[in-house]
Motif scaffolding. Structure first.
Motif, short mmCIF file in Angstrom:
data_model
loop_
_atom_site.label_atom_id
_atom_site.label_comp_id
_atom_site.label_asym_id
_atom_site.label_seq_id
_atom_site.Cartn_x
_atom_site.Cartn_y
_atom_site.Cartn_z
N GLN A 47 -48.07 -107.29 39.35
CA GLN A 47 -49.75 -108.77 38.84
C GLN A 47 -49.93 -108.99 40.39
O GLN A 47 -51.05 -108.51 40.82
CB GLN A 47 -49.55 -109.02 37.64
N ASP B 98 -50.60 -103.21 35.63
CA ASP B 98 -50.65 -104.24 35.47
C ASP B 98 -51.51 -105.45 36.66
O ASP B 98 -51.68 -105.59 37.29
CB ASP B 98 -49.16 -105.38 36.09
N GLU B 99 -52.97 -105.42 35.65
CA GLU B 99 -54.01 -105.86 35.74
C GLU B 99 -54.81 -105.20 37.28
O GLU B 99 -54.34 -105.99 38.55
CB GLU B 99 -53.66 -107.19 36.54
N THR C 171 -46.88 -108.70 31.76
CA THR C 171 -45.47 -108.33 32.38
C THR C 171 -43.77 -108.74 32.30
O THR C 171 -43.70 -107.17 32.30
CB THR C 171 -46.29 -110.03 33.86
MG LIG Z 1 -48.98 -110.74 33.45
#
Ligand SMILES: [Mg+2]
Ligand SMILES: Nc1ncnc2c1ncn2[C@@H]1O[C@H](COP(=O)(O)OP(=O)(O)OP(=O)(O)O)[C@@H](O)[C@H]1O
Lengths: 309, 328
Positions: free
Chosen positions: A114, A204-205, A72
């Motif tokens: 995220q 991000d995810e 991240t």
């Molecule tokens: Mg992360």
């Protein structure tokens, strides 16, 4: 099992990777993003220390690594949300070092977060519209005369509705984004990022908290992005998913890239397994090894007892 | 008790000069706080810049009325830039601290002895409103319906004032229902999300600060003109907090919130005040004296605000659904 139909784009992406070394920082034939010596420190902790990394245009690249690996933070450096201490990176050959976040997005490199950032008190469709670029009505003086921007707004709305439909959010069109569930917010954020018409999407995810059935369709969407000519760089912990959709995998651990390669090679790579599980992971042990460990443990316990006595 | 007097005074206050001034100040604040989420605690500063920009140009430098108006507007723009450039990149609470200090700086500058020749010190400035009243279409006399009435000068101030309120409400409505307003509302929710979508957040926050500040300057024009005088201590922090009360009462992020809020705030304030005075004068209430009414009235304002925030945090025009989202 159904027969895999490998699409043209997928084949092209795989062909590009076919001959590559599986070494960290390996050069790609047609990189869209090139990162050099990016370092970010938080006090004494070096969160990111990437020597060299390239992302192949038109591919789906996964960035994996254990919790706290710096994925991240690395995203934040590249997209202008945080200032790197050192290093340089280019997007389409243009250096983006020190470029503020909104300009990075305008250049065509758009990221999601995220921790989802749905704009709660805007409706779903307003969230989507916000993503569109070069809006005439975003100028204060022109905003006062609806005639200047109505037409464009209609076009934007049409595009937004198409995307909402694709992401199964069309029923929520006029609800506040704050009323969506966690997984729906993930979907909305991804759809909103696409409204920017990016060249490189950094997720991000994206799948965290999305239910398995929806995950399948999300995977489909991500693959569709490649079909439309976009490049995808995504962070993900679910290895099945990584194996399913990525053409190339980059592994980070403790801030650095430690391995790169095609998904299957990477999953078997001992450096990767070590990074995830620590050096003493529970691979099947031989009898001798087991014996050895038992003795070690006993010795440790004895030492402890002696210490206390 | 003279109920007629009580209600007449209350209604006059609800549509009177104070209501107009606070409506304008709160419309500006609504742009800052209601739509963009900027915690501007220095609205009094913008009002003061407007009032003094106008008064100084005319009274001190002898320039025409319209030059004064333009100076007030330009002053508000400059003040917004000065405030915004160092603080808008920082977290929201820094803006709050800086604006509250900056508004005090404005007040202390115009009140200073060193600049008495320009701004008139604590006495302030007078003799700048002739240009304004020379345009008054109302001939001398009283105007009104039934017992509710105003003299011709007040009528002129109110006419101009409510027209300005209407104009700014239309502008706010148009702006906030456009893509521009959408960016502001998005910034209020989450700046980083807006940045990730390619919008220059700093620039939008600055535009909002300037827009709301200019509306605040118009409140200053009316403040100064309605009294035909301006003193520094009219622009203390109290003004800002009343404007916030007005805004929250009416409903933040609603076009008409500040207007309804201002009218109701002044109506209630005077209703209770006159009511208490009458009650004391007619021995209905015996345990307080007339001199204590003012102080008690303000205590009731505070109590009312607390109750409002507990039982109707969205204000009169607000949307309950939006508040509910905060709990998620
Ligand atoms: Mg992360
Ligand atoms: N603002 C910050 N201040 C101090 N340390 C930070 C900050 N942001 C991140 N870190 C540290 O940097 C390291 C990398 O964090 P990062 O969030 O990038 O990990 P990640 O790879 O995204 O992990 P995850 O998979 O859990 O999301 C962590 O050790 C974290 O504690």
């Amino acid at each position: 099992m159904h027969a895999e139909t490998v699409s043209e784009k997928k084949a092209a992406a795989l062909a590009a990777f076919a001959t590559l070394e599986t070494e960290p920082g390996v050069a790609k034939p047609d990189p869209i993003l090139v990162v050099d010596k990016v370092v970010r420190r938080f006090g004494g902790l070096t969160a990111v220390n990437v020597d060299h990394m390239e992302v192949q245009r038109g591919s789906i690249t996964a960035l994996i690594g254990p919790n706290g690996a710096g994925k991240t933070t690395f995203f934040n450096q590249l997209t202008g949300f945080d200032t790197a201490d050192e290093g340089d990176w280019t997007f389409n050959g243009r250096s983006l070092r020190g470029v503020p976040a909104h300009r990075v997005a305008r250049h065509g490199m758009v990221r999601t977060f995220q921790l989802t950032k749905a704009l709660s008190k805007l409706t779903v469709v307003e969230n989507m519209r916000l993503g569109a670029q070069n809006q005439r009505g975003e100028n204060f003086f022109r905003s006062l005369i609806p005639g200047f921007w109505r037409g464009q707004e209609d076009e934007i709305t049409e595009r937004a509705e198409e995307l909402l439909e694709r992401f199964k959010l069309d029923a929520k069109r006029d609800d506040f984004a704050g009323s969506l569930s966690g997984g729906q917010r993930k979907l909305l954020e991804m759809a909103r990022a696409l409204m920017v018409s990016p060249e490189l999407v950094m997720l991000d995810e994206p799948m965290a908290g999305v239910n398995p059935a929806l995950t399948q369709s999300l995977l489909g969407h991500v693959k569709a992005l490649r079909e439309e000519g976009m490049t995808v760089l995504f962070v993900e912990h679910d290895m099945d998913m990584v194996r399913d959709i990525s053409d190339w995998v980059i592994v980070m651990a403790q801030g650095s890239v430690i391995a790169e390669g095609p998904p299957d090679t990477i999953m078997a790579d001992h450096r990767v397994i070590d990074a995830y599980l620590g050096a003493h992971h529970d691979a099947p042990m031989s009898v001798e090894e087991a014996e050895e460990q038992l003795q070690e443990a006993e010795a440790e316990i004895e030492a402890e007892i002696e210490e206390k006595a | 008790m003279d109920w007629n007097l009580i209600f007449t005074r209350a209604i006059e206050a609800g549509i009177g000069t104070e209501a107009v001034i606070y409506a304008l100040a709160a419309i500006g604040l609504n742009i800052h706080f209601g739509y963009t989420g900027l915690l501007n605690f220095g609205q009094a500063g913008f009002v003061a810049v407007g009032a003094y920009g106008l008064a100084t140009m005319i009274a001190t430098f002898g320039l025409p009325f319209w030059v004064g108006v333009l100076t007030g507007i330009a002053g508000a723009v400059v003040f917004a830039l000065l405030l915004g450039i160092p603080t808008l990149r920082l977290r929201a609470d820094y803006l709050a601290i800086v604006t509250i200090a900056a508004a005090e700086i404005v007040r202390l500058v115009v009140r200073s002895i060193a600049l008495q020749g320009t701004f008139g010190g604590t006495d302030g400035l007078e003799a700048f409103s002739d240009g304004f009243y020379s345009m008054n279409p109302y001939g001398p006399g009283e105007y009104g319906i039934g017992p509710i009435g105003f003299d011709n000068r007040t009528m002129w101030v109110l006419t101009v004032g409510w027209v300005l309120v209407a104009v700014f409400c239309v502008l706010v409505y148009l702006a906030m229902n456009s893509p521009w307003g959408r960016v502001l509302k998005a910034i209020r929710e989450d700046e980083d999300a807006v940045r990730s979508l390619g919008k220059n957040v700093f620039s939008y926050k600055m535009q909002a600060l300037v827009f709301g500040g200019v509306v605040g300057a118009f409140a200053g024009f009316l403040f100064a003109l309605s009294r035909a005088a301006t003193q520094p201590d009219l622009f203390s922090t109290e003004l800002t907090f009343y404007a916030y009360t007005v805004l929250i009462l009416g409903g933040a992020a609603r076009v008409l919130g500040p207007v309804i809020g201002a009218a109701l705030f002044w109506l209630l304030l005077i209703l209770v005040k006159t009511g208490m005075e009458e009650a004391v004068n007619h021995q209905v209430i015996t345990f307080i004296s007339v001199n204590q009414v003012g102080a008690i009235n303000y205590m009731l304002v505070g109590l009312g605000l607390v109750l409002l925030l507990i039982f109707r945090p969205q204000g009169i025009l607000g949307d309950k659904r939006e508040i509910a989202l905060d709990a998620r």
